[in-house]
Structure formats: C-alpha cells, structure tokens
Scaffold this motif. Sequence first.
Motif, mmCIF file in Angstrom:
data_model
loop_
_atom_site.group_PDB
_atom_site.id
_atom_site.type_symbol
_atom_site.label_atom_id
_atom_site.label_comp_id
_atom_site.label_asym_id
_atom_site.label_seq_id
_atom_site.Cartn_x
_atom_site.Cartn_y
_atom_site.Cartn_z
ATOM 1 N N ALA A 159 0.423 -1.380 -0.144
ATOM 2 C CA ALA A 159 0.400 0.178 0.527
ATOM 3 C C ALA A 159 0.617 1.205 -0.024
ATOM 4 N N GLY A 160 0.461 1.804 -0.703
ATOM 5 C CA GLY A 160 0.831 3.459 -1.143
ATOM 6 C C GLY A 160 2.234 3.665 -1.793
ATOM 7 N N ALA A 161 3.063 2.749 -2.438
ATOM 8 C CA ALA A 161 4.033 1.963 -2.906
ATOM 9 C C ALA A 161 3.831 2.682 -4.823
ATOM 10 N N LEU A 162 4.941 3.396 -5.026
ATOM 11 C CA LEU A 162 4.665 4.099 -6.368
ATOM 12 C C LEU A 162 5.311 3.156 -7.227
ATOM 13 N N THR A 163 4.804 3.028 -8.200
ATOM 14 C CA THR A 163 4.939 2.145 -9.623
ATOM 15 C C THR A 163 6.053 3.220 -10.665
ATOM 16 N N VAL A 164 6.809 2.365 -10.768
ATOM 17 C CA VAL A 164 7.674 2.750 -12.288
ATOM 18 C C VAL A 164 7.138 1.761 -13.291
ATOM 19 N N ASP A 165 6.743 2.729 -14.241
ATOM 20 C CA ASP A 165 6.337 2.221 -15.413
ATOM 21 C C ASP A 165 8.044 1.719 -16.344
ATOM 22 N N ALA A 166 8.565 -0.029 -16.706
ATOM 23 C CA ALA A 166 9.639 -0.240 -17.495
ATOM 24 C C ALA A 166 8.817 -1.101 -18.149
ATOM 25 N N THR A 167 7.616 -0.835 -19.019
ATOM 26 C CA THR A 167 7.613 -1.474 -19.778
ATOM 27 C C THR A 167 8.524 -1.512 -21.287
#
Length: 462
Positions: free
Chosen positions: A44-52
């Motif tokens: 919960a609360g973790a940011l996501t870095v999109d590395a697609t």
Amino acid sequence: MTEHRSNAFVIAGGTVHTPDGPRQVDVHVAGGVITSVGNDPSPAGALTVDATGMYVLPGAIDVHVHSRDPGFPQKEDFGTLTDAAAAGGVTTVIDMPNTVPAVDSAGVLESKAALARGKARVDFGLWGLVRSTSTPDELEGIAAAGAIGFKAYLGYAFSLGRKQVHYSLNLEDPDLEAPPDYGTLARLAPDIARLGLPLVIHAEDPAILGAFSRPLETYADLLAARPAEAEAVAIAAAAEIAGASGVRLHVAHLSSAPGLAAAREAIRAGAPLTLETCPHYLWLCDEDFERVGAAMKIFPPVRTARDRDALVEGLRRGTITVVATDHAPHTDAEKASAFGEAPAGSPGVQTLYISSLDLARRMGDVWLAPRWVSEAPAALAGLQRSKGTIAPGYDADLVIVDPNQPTRVRPEIMRSRQRHSALDGMEFGFTVREVYLRGSLIAGAGRRRGRTAGRLLRPARR
C-alpha cells in the motif's frame, strides 16, 4: 518515467536481469534495498515505475577509474567523475591510488575518503598502493582503513617529493624511488593473501619498455615503444608469484593477444588470476587513430585488429570476466597537444554500460553485459553480498535501459571534464533512462537528479 524519491516503489513491466537469467518480473524496493523480485502485490502506498519495453539491470561497478582527486582537480574530481558515472548507469566506482598524495598509507586513504564523501554521487571504494618500500604493517593499516585491495604499477617510480606515482625510466633522479618489481610482488604477495584482498597489477614489464623506449611522434611509435610482449611477460611472471603465494591476482586493462595467451596458460596451471579489459580495446584498433586522434593515446595502447578480436573472443569465452574503463581524463586542451606531449588516458565511465550491452548483443546474448560490469566486478571488489545483483536483500542499485533507443557518443553529452573520449562518434544501441542508487533516483532522462549520496564501501575479506 516517473520522477520520485520514494521509500517504497515497484519497477514493473520490464525485463529484469536476475541470477536465474532474464525474467519479466517486478522489482520491489523499500528502505533502499530490494525486498522482492517477482509478481507479488505492491504494498500500500508504493509508487510504480513503468518499465514496459525496458531492461532492468543491476548498477554497474567500474573497478578501474582515476578521479584525479586530490591532486589534479582541473582534470577531474569526485563530483564530475561520479556525475558521469551516474549518467551512464555506474552506481559504484573503485578509484585507483595514483592521486596526489598517492594512497600509500591508512591516513591518506582516510583523508581521500573524507574528500570523496562530500562530492560523490555514487558509492565508491578505494584501492591502496604498493610501493617498492611498502611493509606488511603498512598494508595491514591500509586494509584496516577500508581499501578494496592493492595496486602495483610495474615500471612506475614514486616521487618522494610530490608523493606521486610517476612513469620514468630515469632512476638516477634522487627524488625517484624505484618502481615495485617482481621481487616486491613476491615479498608482499603472501601478506596481501593473508589480508584476503586482491592484488591488481599494471602489467607492462619495465625492462622491455626500457629496451624499446623512443620519442613518440606517431601512433606506430607508441605501439613500438610499448610492445605486447611487455604485457605477456609481466602477466606470466606475476601469475607465477600468485600461484606460489595464493594471492588473488587481477590484471588491469588487458590489451593484447599475447597477454591473453600468457594469462590463459597461467589460469590452466592453476594461478588465482582474473582478467579485466576495457571498451576501447574491444571496439578500437590502431587503424582508428586517424579518426580518433590523441584521445586514443592510452597506456597500454590500443593495438591491432588481431588483438582486439582476441580480446572480444576471450570475453565471449569467459577467460576475461571484467570490463572496466580505466577512466583517466585530462583536459581537452592537454589532449590537443602534439602527440608526443599529450598525456595518456581517456574518459570512459559514462559509456561503460551502453558499449558493453551493444557488444554483448552482437555476441548473441545481451545478458552477458551485466555479468561483465556488475557481477564479476562485485566479486573482485568483495562487494558480492550487497552489490551487482538484483535479488532480495541487495542494495537497490538499478538501471533502466531502453534497448531500442541508440546513443551517439558526442562531447555535448559527456559529464567528465574531458569531453572528447576514445569512443567519440560511435553509436551504441541503448540509452540509459533511469538510475537508482540504494533506491534513490540519481539520473534520468539525461539530466542530473537527486543530491550527493555516495558512501565509502568496504570489502568483505575472504
């Protein structure tokens, strides 16, 4: 990409270099370390870095750099060195001891570490110096102060007045202390082995260099003055000492086919020997000098296409395990001098990862590159418990790379004080997108991020 400095985040959608090979998994980070590698739910609360579409790689460890700091900050200092490193995905640098004063005592190492802490943007380690007069007690003190290992410059004298490693064949000068020789190595190798640290050598036999010394007016003069036989003889002799003493011997900047052949024979005979080469030896040969110019003046020299191809094959077969840069900048004005007067060296830390990835892809397995620039260097430097691997518990030193966007090496993108490098004009098929040091974003989208954050690393002794 998402700009952030979060305590907890997830890098999702990329292809990750894991100990089990490339996998499409998420990398979870909290508190500066990797907490899991897989498809676990995000906290919960973790940011996501999109590395697609991207590769997620361990930060590189360049075990062979010259900060020039202290001594020659007009050429480079820890700030500009580590700024260039961060831009290229190098999250740890190990600095050579030939700064001024040279790192020949515990006190000098501690002073240099304090200087670096205030400037470094990536983590760093320090090599200690072996002089011909070094004693076991002095080496023990340097090791206790945190040295990664020791470096012996075969054929390089020591200026007592300037406290500086100095290449000179004129040992009649009373200011010059004789260089370390094979006797020095044989005398001190057992003590270094007991300390559990590696011994690195600049492998050029001084007697052979002396026999072939000449003024350097052309590139052919440079090749004649520093023949490959000097490298091969030095490796064979030092490897014999390593085999007898058990010291872990590491050959810096291997440059030649004869040197590789000598090393291969020593390894077959059981010598505890590892080999390092550099991107300029893997990509260039003497024929490139007309295009590159004095930026390609390096000791030992970039040699023939035969030597280049032998080194590439040695890397492919795993005889050579480490790729480092010998990052050795000067000012562009100094390098623009007449060839004989121009100092030897080139910047390289910023292009280590992209040049290695491109070479590995040409070999047919792009995932070899992190082994050369992360995993094997971590093992050499005694950092394999915390660096060089994407796995739970390791520092979150992570690099996101675009495998479909090329980078052309040109002066305007270089962060080192010397903007022109030996790889000027070359294009490599990768771009570094984001770089994290212990979970903090330090470089992204070609711009400097974050703040000074580097710390001194101490090795795990064996």
